[in-house]
Design a protein around this motif. Structure first.
Motif, PDB file in Angstrom:
ATOM      1  N   GLY A   1      38.622  45.046  23.058  1.00 36.99           N
ATOM      2  CA  GLY A   1      39.857  44.642  23.708  1.00 36.99           C
ATOM      3  C   GLY A   1      39.603  43.452  24.602  1.00 36.99           C
ATOM      4  N   ASP A   2      40.675  42.925  25.161  1.00 34.04           N
ATOM      5  CA  ASP A   2      40.562  41.753  26.026  1.00 34.04           C
ATOM      6  C   ASP A   2      39.758  42.080  27.281  1.00 34.04           C
ATOM      7  OD1 ASP A   2      42.065  40.225  24.282  1.00 34.04           O
ATOM      8  OD2 ASP A   2      43.953  40.646  25.314  1.00 34.04           O
ATOM      9  N   VAL A   3      39.003  41.096  27.746  1.00 28.31           N
ATOM     10  CA  VAL A   3      38.307  41.191  29.014  1.00 28.31           C
ATOM     11  C   VAL A   3      39.375  41.280  30.105  1.00 28.31           C
ATOM     12  CG1 VAL A   3      36.744  39.960  30.584  1.00 28.31           C
ATOM     13  CG2 VAL A   3      36.351  39.887  28.103  1.00 28.31           C
ATOM     14  N   ALA A   4      39.119  42.038  31.173  1.00 34.82           N
ATOM     15  CA  ALA A   4      40.086  42.181  32.267  1.00 34.82           C
ATOM     16  C   ALA A   4      40.395  40.821  32.895  1.00 34.82           C
ATOM     17  CB  ALA A   4      39.551  43.144  33.321  1.00 34.82           C
ATOM     18  N   VAL A   5      41.554  40.713  33.487  1.00 36.81           N
ATOM     19  CA  VAL A   5      41.991  39.468  34.122  1.00 36.81           C
ATOM     20  C   VAL A   5      41.007  39.014  35.198  1.00 36.81           C
ATOM     21  CG1 VAL A   5      43.837  38.413  35.495  1.00 36.81           C
ATOM     22  CG2 VAL A   5      44.416  39.935  33.619  1.00 36.81           C
ATOM     23  N   ASP A   6      40.381  39.979  35.902  1.00 38.06           N
ATOM     24  CA  ASP A   6      39.430  39.621  36.961  1.00 38.06           C
ATOM     25  C   ASP A   6      38.044  39.284  36.428  1.00 38.06           C
ATOM     26  OD1 ASP A   6      38.352  42.094  36.294  1.00 38.06           O
ATOM     27  OD2 ASP A   6      38.535  42.952  38.311  1.00 38.06           O
ATOM     28  N   GLY A   7      37.860  39.309  35.085  1.00 34.55           N
ATOM     29  CA  GLY A   7      36.576  38.980  34.480  1.00 34.55           C
ATOM     30  C   GLY A   7      35.667  40.172  34.284  1.00 34.55           C
ATOM     31  N   GLY A   8      36.126  41.368  34.666  1.00 34.29           N
ATOM     32  CA  GLY A   8      35.355  42.589  34.468  1.00 34.29           C
ATOM     33  C   GLY A   8      35.667  43.193  33.109  1.00 34.29           C
ATOM     34  N   PRO A   9      35.163  44.421  32.865  1.00 34.41           N
ATOM     35  CA  PRO A   9      35.395  45.046  31.567  1.00 34.41           C
ATOM     36  C   PRO A   9      36.868  45.379  31.350  1.00 34.41           C
ATOM     37  CG  PRO A   9      34.237  46.551  33.045  1.00 34.41           C
ATOM     38  CD  PRO A   9      34.332  45.241  33.744  1.00 34.41           C
ATOM     39  N   GLY A  10      37.346  45.107  30.144  1.00 33.23           N
ATOM     40  CA  GLY A  10      38.710  45.450  29.794  1.00 33.23           C
ATOM     41  C   GLY A  10      38.874  46.949  29.699  1.00 33.23           C
ATOM     42  N   THR A  11      40.111  47.419  29.861  1.00 30.87           N
ATOM     43  CA  THR A  11      40.368  48.855  29.817  1.00 30.87           C
ATOM     44  C   THR A  11      41.314  49.239  28.683  1.00 30.87           C
ATOM     45  OG1 THR A  11      42.133  48.590  31.440  1.00 30.87           O
ATOM     46  CG2 THR A  11      39.953  49.190  32.280  1.00 30.87           C
ATOM     47  N   SER A  12      41.992  48.287  28.086  1.00 29.15           N
ATOM     48  CA  SER A  12      42.883  48.562  26.966  1.00 29.15           C
ATOM     49  C   SER A  12      42.121  48.251  25.678  1.00 29.15           C
ATOM     50  CB  SER A  12      44.158  47.719  27.077  1.00 29.15           C
ATOM     51  OG  SER A  12      45.025  48.003  26.007  1.00 29.15           O
ATOM     52  N   LEU A  13      41.392  49.241  25.182  1.00 25.62           N
ATOM     53  CA  LEU A  13      40.498  49.043  24.043  1.00 25.62           C
ATOM     54  C   LEU A  13      40.969  49.873  22.854  1.00 25.62           C
ATOM     55  CD1 LEU A  13      37.098  49.410  25.954  1.00 25.62           C
ATOM     56  CD2 LEU A  13      38.417  47.327  25.566  1.00 25.62           C
TER      57      LEU A  13
END
Length: 168
Positions: free
Chosen positions: A14-26
């Motif tokens: 899934g997309d990388v989080a907006v803050d540059g951390g790990p994405g959560t919508s996978l």
């Protein structure tokens, strides 16, 4: 006692989080091919040693880590999966739908989470993901997509490229 990690339950992207951390919508891309490798093998590091003419041992040593690509094969790609991996567009719906693959290779920045049957979950926080067609139209062959994910340095402060754990 150590922790045994083995088997594969699922691979989610899934997309990388907006803050540059790990994405959560996978979500999974499909089933992985049991007869193809699901691997992450770190390459040997590059070692730069500084020597003097007068002695045989190095005065200083710098080490740059080797690449750690994660590789797996999607064995049941549909048109939406092809668009997710390669970019491009799906036109239409149902059995008349078509997929147009871009003329240039697309590299997508994705979070990839590998959940084993047992042991430690591995999360690539920000991976450069690209695909390669692996097609064999012979009677016993299959058309699949090899997926390569190369960990990148996340843009979120104090976040490492690969996170091991928690347990599955």
């Amino acid at each position: 006692m150590g922790k045994i990690t083995r088997g594969l339950d699922k691979i989610e992207v899934g997309d990388v989080a907006v803050d540059g951390g790990p994405g959560t919508s996978l979500a999974t891309l499909g089933f992985t091919d049991r007869d193809s490798p699901v691997t992450m093998v770190e390459a040997d590091p590059t070692i730069d040693r500084l020597y003097a003419h007068e002695i045989d041992t190095p005065l200083d040593t710098e080490v740059t880590g080797g690449e750690s690509p994660f590789i797996f094969t999607v064995v049941d790609p549909d048109l939406a999966t092809m668009a997710e991996i390669f970019g491009g567009t799906v036109t239409g719906t149902g059995p008349t739908a078509t997929y147009s693959q871009p003329a240039t290779k697309v590299i997508k920045r994705q979070t990839v989470k590998i959940t084993p049957k047992k042991g430690l979950i591995v999360t690539i926080v920000d991976g450069a993901m690209y695909g390669k067609i692996n097609g064999d139209w012979a009677k016993a062959g299959k058309v699949a997509i090899d997926v390569v994910v190369e960990p990148q340095q996340p843009t979120k402060a104090n976040t490492d490229p690969i996170i091991w754990g928690p347990e599955a």
